[in-house]
Structure formats: C-alpha cells, structure tokens
Scaffold this active site. Structure first.
Site, PDB file in Angstrom:
ATOM      1  N   ASP A 186     -24.736  22.937  35.187  1.00 24.84           N
ATOM      2  CA  ASP A 186     -23.753  22.149  35.924  1.00 24.84           C
ATOM      3  C   ASP A 186     -22.845  21.461  34.901  1.00 24.84           C
ATOM      4  O   ASP A 186     -23.281  20.523  34.234  1.00 24.84           O
ATOM      5  CB  ASP A 186     -24.430  21.071  36.778  1.00 24.84           C
ATOM      6  CG  ASP A 186     -25.268  21.631  37.923  1.00 24.84           C
ATOM      7  OD1 ASP A 186     -25.971  22.638  37.704  1.00 24.84           O
ATOM      8  OD2 ASP A 186     -25.239  21.050  39.025  1.00 24.84           O
ATOM      9  N   LYS A 233     -18.825  22.040  42.722  1.00 22.77           N
ATOM     10  CA  LYS A 233     -19.646  20.872  43.050  1.00 22.77           C
ATOM     11  C   LYS A 233     -18.781  19.626  43.156  1.00 22.77           C
ATOM     12  O   LYS A 233     -17.852  19.437  42.375  1.00 22.77           O
ATOM     13  CB  LYS A 233     -20.716  20.719  41.960  1.00 22.77           C
ATOM     14  CG  LYS A 233     -21.639  19.526  42.078  1.00 22.77           C
ATOM     15  CD  LYS A 233     -22.676  19.586  40.963  1.00 22.77           C
ATOM     16  CE  LYS A 233     -23.457  18.301  40.809  1.00 22.77           C
ATOM     17  NZ  LYS A 233     -24.406  18.353  39.684  1.00 22.77           N
ATOM     18  N   LYS A 278     -21.677  22.924  46.278  1.00 17.61           N
ATOM     19  CA  LYS A 278     -22.780  21.972  46.118  1.00 17.61           C
ATOM     20  C   LYS A 278     -22.262  20.566  46.338  1.00 17.61           C
ATOM     21  O   LYS A 278     -21.247  20.170  45.770  1.00 17.61           O
ATOM     22  CB  LYS A 278     -23.405  22.084  44.723  1.00 17.61           C
ATOM     23  CG  LYS A 278     -24.493  21.038  44.449  1.00 17.61           C
ATOM     24  CD  LYS A 278     -25.135  21.222  43.081  1.00 17.61           C
ATOM     25  CE  LYS A 278     -26.072  20.072  42.731  1.00 17.61           C
ATOM     26  NZ  LYS A 278     -26.722  20.234  41.415  1.00 17.61           N
TER      27      LYS A 278
END
Length: 236
Positions: free
Chosen positions: A95, A159, A188
């Site tokens: 991430d 995300k 996400k």
C-alpha cells in the site's frame, strides 16, 4: 445485493496496526488475531514485514507493507526501493501513498510513472498493489484524475486514505472512485471505519477491501447479528 458468510466478511478486512510505537509483542498479537479471525491481511509499517511474514508463515493471511507512509513525499526511486525491500522481507501486498504535491501541481506524467514503476515491481513478484490517494487532501476532480490514471496503469486497488490524515473514508468518495474504475480496479476504504454499520455501508458503496483496526468488534457485531436473525449470511 450479495450474500456474505462470516468468513467472507472477515476476508474483506485488512487488520491494521500502523502505530509508530508498535512493538514486536504488538505485531505478534496482531498476527494472532488475524489468524483467529481469518482476516485477509495485516496492515503494518514496512519495517515489520519480516517479523509478520515469519509469524504468518504457513497461513493464507497476507503481509501488507505501507510504503512512503503516511505522507508519500519521497522520490519514486525511494518508493521503488522500499517496495522491493518489503517484498524481499516477505510482504505480499503493498500500500503506497502517492506524491500529493505532484497531484496539486497537475504533474500527471510523474504520478503515472510513479504508479507504473511500483505496480510493475508488484506484478513481477506476484504481489498485490494498492495506491493510497489520501482523499481528505484532494478535490473531487483530483480524486477522479487519480482514478483515471489507475484505470490506465491497473493496480489491484485504489485506496481512500492512510488513516493518518485529517479525514478517512467517506461513502461519497468510495462511490466516486468505483464509478470511475468500475470492475477494472478494486477500491479499498480505510480510515474511520469503526463499526459494523459503516463497514457494511462501505461494501455497499463498492469497496472490496476494508482497512481498519476495529476488525474484531466489527466481526463480532456481524456474528451477533447473524445469530440473532438465525442466518448463515448477511446481505449487503
């Protein structure tokens, strides 16, 4: 609407401890909880990759390393090195935080190159890639632009947030991101998701992964709801 078993709901959760003061005991506890609840991933600072990889060895729970976290203000070369180092030490998901300054400057070529280089490393190593926008600092147009770049580069996920900014995931932003990428890239949601109702709302809005530190109370709440209604699934 879709039906989810309790285990399927657990597998939507990235169980998170990104505290700068997290000890090995804290990481051990995080991994034990992830195994007990069968969460999809542990979300950790990059330096914890090797430890958590060892703790989760032999399981199907992923080790998710946060890269250039939480500000994203490092060079592409630094992010690539950090990604490679995390993978070398056992990370199976990445991430990374975008360079927000470059987005404010409308340097889209830079952002596309950054995404391409990190996603390429992940793909070569069969590792899941997630691009953190940090939406609380962005306009709707900037969110759309980053989602459009992702539609070209094809990371596994985009995300909403780090959870360390001025705000976390919102339903409006999840819907916007999903609207742009459709089924080509997953979304996400992370930051501020602390109860079952918010969790379900984020899934309904289009999120296919939830990053949170409240995974245990959320799953326990959903389990109680299923037991109360005498069902083996929840519709979202």
């Amino acid at each position: 609407m879709k039906k989810y078993t309790l285990d399927q709901l657990s597998r939507l959760i990235d169980h998170t401890n990104l505290s700068p003061m997290a000890s090995e005991n804290d990481m051990k506890k995080l991994c034990e909880e992830a195994k007990s609840y069968h969460f999809k991933m542990v979300a950790i600072n990059q330096v914890q990759s090797a430890f958590c990889s060892k703790e989760l060895s032999g399981t199907d729970i992923n080790v998710g390393a946060a890269i250039a976290f939480p500000l994203g203000q490092t060079s592409i070369e630094s992010k690539v090195f950090e990604t490679e180092d995390a993978i070398k030490n056992g990370a199976t998901e990445i991430d990374y935080v975008i360079n927000i300054t470059k987005l404010k400057e409308k340097d889209y070529n830079y952002l596309k190159s950054e995404m391409e280089q990190i996603v390429d490393v992940c793909k070569k190593n069969n590792v899941v890639s997630k691009v953190i926008f940090e939406n609380c600092y962005l306009t709707k147009e900037e969110i759309k632009k980053m989602a459009e770049i992702a539609l070209i580069v094809k990371p596994d996920f985009i995300k909403t947030s780090t959870g360390f900014g001025t705000g976390g995931a919102t339903l409006e932003d999840v819907k916007l991101m999903k609207e742009i990428v459709g089924d080509s890239v997953k979304v996400k949601a992370a930051g501020g998701i602390r109860n079952a109702d918010t969790f379900k709302a984020m899934i309904a809005a289009g999120a296919e992964r939830i990053g949170c530190s409240a995974g245990i109370p959320i799953i326990e709440s959903l389990k109680a709801e299923m037991e109360l209604n005498k069902v083996d699934f929840i519709e979202i």
